[in-house]
Write a protein that holds these residues in place. Structure first.
Motif, PDB file in Angstrom:
ATOM      1  N   ILE A 275       4.200 -29.982 -28.413  1.00  0.00           N
ATOM      2  CA  ILE A 275       2.879 -29.348 -28.502  1.00  0.00           C
ATOM      3  C   ILE A 275       2.720 -28.658 -29.866  1.00  0.00           C
ATOM      4  O   ILE A 275       1.684 -28.778 -30.522  1.00  0.00           O
ATOM      5  CB  ILE A 275       2.671 -28.359 -27.333  1.00  0.00           C
ATOM      6  CG1 ILE A 275       2.536 -29.145 -26.013  1.00  0.00           C
ATOM      7  CG2 ILE A 275       1.439 -27.484 -27.563  1.00  0.00           C
ATOM      8  CD1 ILE A 275       2.642 -28.299 -24.761  1.00  0.00           C
ATOM      9  N   LYS A 276       3.789 -27.996 -30.300  1.00  0.00           N
ATOM     10  CA  LYS A 276       3.767 -27.319 -31.610  1.00  0.00           C
ATOM     11  C   LYS A 276       3.526 -28.331 -32.733  1.00  0.00           C
ATOM     12  O   LYS A 276       2.872 -28.027 -33.737  1.00  0.00           O
ATOM     13  CB  LYS A 276       5.116 -26.614 -31.824  1.00  0.00           C
ATOM     14  CG  LYS A 276       5.099 -25.537 -32.904  1.00  0.00           C
ATOM     15  CD  LYS A 276       6.489 -24.988 -33.170  1.00  0.00           C
ATOM     16  CE  LYS A 276       7.033 -24.238 -31.947  1.00  0.00           C
ATOM     17  NZ  LYS A 276       8.438 -23.786 -32.170  1.00  0.00           N
ATOM     18  N   ASP A 277       4.050 -29.548 -32.542  1.00  0.00           N
ATOM     19  CA  ASP A 277       3.903 -30.594 -33.560  1.00  0.00           C
ATOM     20  C   ASP A 277       2.635 -31.426 -33.393  1.00  0.00           C
ATOM     21  O   ASP A 277       2.478 -32.458 -34.062  1.00  0.00           O
ATOM     22  CB  ASP A 277       5.137 -31.508 -33.545  1.00  0.00           C
ATOM     23  CG  ASP A 277       6.391 -30.789 -34.023  1.00  0.00           C
ATOM     24  OD1 ASP A 277       6.272 -29.687 -34.592  1.00  0.00           O
ATOM     25  OD2 ASP A 277       7.510 -31.323 -33.818  1.00  0.00           O
ATOM     26  N   GLY A 278       1.755 -31.027 -32.465  1.00  0.00           N
ATOM     27  CA  GLY A 278       0.444 -31.679 -32.393  1.00  0.00           C
ATOM     28  C   GLY A 278       0.123 -32.457 -31.135  1.00  0.00           C
ATOM     29  O   GLY A 278      -0.974 -33.019 -31.026  1.00  0.00           O
ATOM     30  N   ALA A 279       1.037 -32.544 -30.160  1.00  0.00           N
ATOM     31  CA  ALA A 279       0.742 -33.292 -28.934  1.00  0.00           C
ATOM     32  C   ALA A 279      -0.335 -32.592 -28.118  1.00  0.00           C
ATOM     33  O   ALA A 279      -0.250 -31.391 -27.862  1.00  0.00           O
ATOM     34  CB  ALA A 279       2.002 -33.444 -28.094  1.00  0.00           C
TER      35      ALA A 279
ATOM     36  N   ILE B 266       4.355 -25.866 -18.203  1.00  0.00           N
ATOM     37  CA  ILE B 266       4.802 -25.398 -19.522  1.00  0.00           C
ATOM     38  C   ILE B 266       3.594 -24.982 -20.369  1.00  0.00           C
ATOM     39  O   ILE B 266       3.633 -23.972 -21.068  1.00  0.00           O
ATOM     40  CB  ILE B 266       5.634 -26.499 -20.236  1.00  0.00           C
ATOM     41  CG1 ILE B 266       6.944 -26.738 -19.463  1.00  0.00           C
ATOM     42  CG2 ILE B 266       5.933 -26.111 -21.690  1.00  0.00           C
ATOM     43  CD1 ILE B 266       7.662 -28.023 -19.830  1.00  0.00           C
ATOM     44  N   ASP B 267       2.507 -25.780 -20.282  1.00  0.00           N
ATOM     45  CA  ASP B 267       1.287 -25.459 -21.036  1.00  0.00           C
ATOM     46  C   ASP B 267       0.079 -25.979 -20.259  1.00  0.00           C
ATOM     47  O   ASP B 267      -0.156 -27.184 -20.207  1.00  0.00           O
ATOM     48  CB  ASP B 267       1.319 -26.096 -22.430  1.00  0.00           C
ATOM     49  CG  ASP B 267       0.189 -25.614 -23.322  1.00  0.00           C
ATOM     50  OD1 ASP B 267      -0.925 -25.378 -22.805  1.00  0.00           O
ATOM     51  OD2 ASP B 267       0.411 -25.480 -24.532  1.00  0.00           O
ATOM     52  N   ARG B 268      -0.670 -25.075 -19.669  1.00  0.00           N
ATOM     53  CA  ARG B 268      -1.794 -25.461 -18.803  1.00  0.00           C
ATOM     54  C   ARG B 268      -2.893 -26.184 -19.553  1.00  0.00           C
ATOM     55  O   ARG B 268      -3.717 -26.897 -18.960  1.00  0.00           O
ATOM     56  CB  ARG B 268      -2.368 -24.230 -18.098  1.00  0.00           C
ATOM     57  CG  ARG B 268      -1.399 -23.662 -17.072  1.00  0.00           C
ATOM     58  CD  ARG B 268      -1.882 -22.357 -16.485  1.00  0.00           C
ATOM     59  NE  ARG B 268      -3.034 -22.558 -15.621  1.00  0.00           N
ATOM     60  CZ  ARG B 268      -3.635 -21.586 -14.950  1.00  0.00           C
ATOM     61  NH1 ARG B 268      -3.183 -20.341 -15.054  1.00  0.00           N
ATOM     62  NH2 ARG B 268      -4.672 -21.827 -14.190  1.00  0.00           N
ATOM     63  N   SER B 269      -2.951 -26.013 -20.867  1.00  0.00           N
ATOM     64  CA  SER B 269      -4.027 -26.650 -21.648  1.00  0.00           C
ATOM     65  C   SER B 269      -3.745 -28.116 -21.981  1.00  0.00           C
ATOM     66  O   SER B 269      -4.640 -28.835 -22.429  1.00  0.00           O
ATOM     67  CB  SER B 269      -4.269 -25.880 -22.943  1.00  0.00           C
ATOM     68  OG  SER B 269      -3.146 -26.015 -23.819  1.00  0.00           O
ATOM     69  N   ALA B 270      -2.506 -28.570 -21.753  1.00  0.00           N
ATOM     70  CA  ALA B 270      -2.155 -29.955 -22.083  1.00  0.00           C
ATOM     71  C   ALA B 270      -2.826 -30.940 -21.125  1.00  0.00           C
ATOM     72  O   ALA B 270      -2.913 -30.693 -19.929  1.00  0.00           O
ATOM     73  CB  ALA B 270      -0.639 -30.130 -22.037  1.00  0.00           C
TER      74      ALA B 270
END
Length: 293
Positions: free
Chosen positions: A259-263, A282-286
């Motif tokens: 995610i940090k790298d752009g996913a 891990i990340d609800r916005s994904a």
């Protein structure tokens, strides 16, 4: 950016891959080739076998691998990953999908891995347990203070960690974890202590096979369980894969780095939706979805 993720052991189900086999000539060809390589009809077990049949380690790992890899190949030109990752066994599927390993070599390594892990499980009584509702650091500290071998093995998502080790040490750690406030500390129905020092015999057995297998340049970076960062160098990929059996699966950290790298979009390739659930925790916005052909 699109991240394609590949599930591991536990995602299998009776009937898996049957639709692929019946609808795609390429899938049929690859499944038939797999039967020849393995020396038994894994398709019979996948398509019509019981849940119990699919639980055998020599079957489970190749079955999940085949479902994932063949689906990625059937997707054809629509399979365009910017990055890939796999959970434990799924790392082998990811490496075939991103062209580091060819199909035949990948399947042979997975079959060898399954048998090597089975042998290691028979040496000593060992197990794994799921721990819910505690900070990773507390779980790690309790494992370190417990007599015997017990370690953090799978960092699945925040508040969900799997520990692994000697049977008595895992049981003792579970008691302590519950006392310290774990919502659950439950022994899992697995064959042994995967991703722990007790897998050293399997690591040694698999290392020779990996060393003698050709690894090519990937079409995109892979975020490996051992390091959690983007890797593109074939020799580094190989080294990380060798250590994977005795090292923890750092899934939470891998997804965070992707995610940090752009996913922004995670597409699960293979049976089930386990990884989609973990990614959302891990990340609800994904964005998450299943690969469909």
């Amino acid at each position: 950016m699109k991240a394609y993720v590949f599930p591991g052991q536990g995602a299998q189900f009776s009937g898996m891959g049957k639709d692929l086999y019946e609808k795609s000539a390429l899938a049929k060809e690859l499944f038939d080739k797999a039967n020849d390589i393995l020396g038994f009809s894994i398709t019979d077990i996948m398509f019509t076998g019981s849940a119990e049949d699919l639980k055998q380690t020599r079957v489970t790992q190749p079955a999940v691998f085949l479902h994932s890899v063949i689906l990625s190949k059937v997707l054809g030109d629509s399979f365009k990953p910017d990055m890939v990752a796999g959970h434990s066994l799924g790392e082998f599927s990811a490496l075939v999908a991103n062209k580091v390993l060819d199909f035949e070599d990948g399947l042979r390594l997975v079959s060898k891995r399954a048998l090597a892990m089975q042998h290691a499980c028979e040496i000593e009584e060992s197990t794994m347990a799921a721990v819910l509702g505690l900070e990773d650091e507390m779980v790690e500290a309790i494992c370190a203070d417990t007599k015997g071998i017990v370690v953090a093995a799978n960092y699945n998502c925040p508040g969900q960690l799997v520990i692994s080790g000697e049977q008595l040490a895992v049981e003792k750690a579970c008691e302590e974890l519950k006392e310290r406030g774990a919502r659950r500390a439950m022994i899992l129905p697995v064959g042994g202590a995967f991703h722990s020092p007790l897998m050293e015999p399997a690591r040694e057995e698999l290392a020779a096979a990996i060393e003698n297998t050709k690894f090519s340049n990937p079409i995109c970076p892979i975020y490996q369980n051992v390091t959690t960062f983007a890797v593109t160098d074939p020799s580094e990929i190989k080294e990380n894969l060798i250590f994977q059996l005795t090292a923890p699966v750092k899934w939470t950290q891998s997804v965070q780095n992707m995610i940090k790298d752009g996913a922004t979009e995670f597409i699960e390739v293979g049976p089930g939706k386990v990884l989609q659930g973990l990614v959302k925790k891990i990340d609800r916005s994904a964005e998450v979805s299943s690969a469909e052909f």
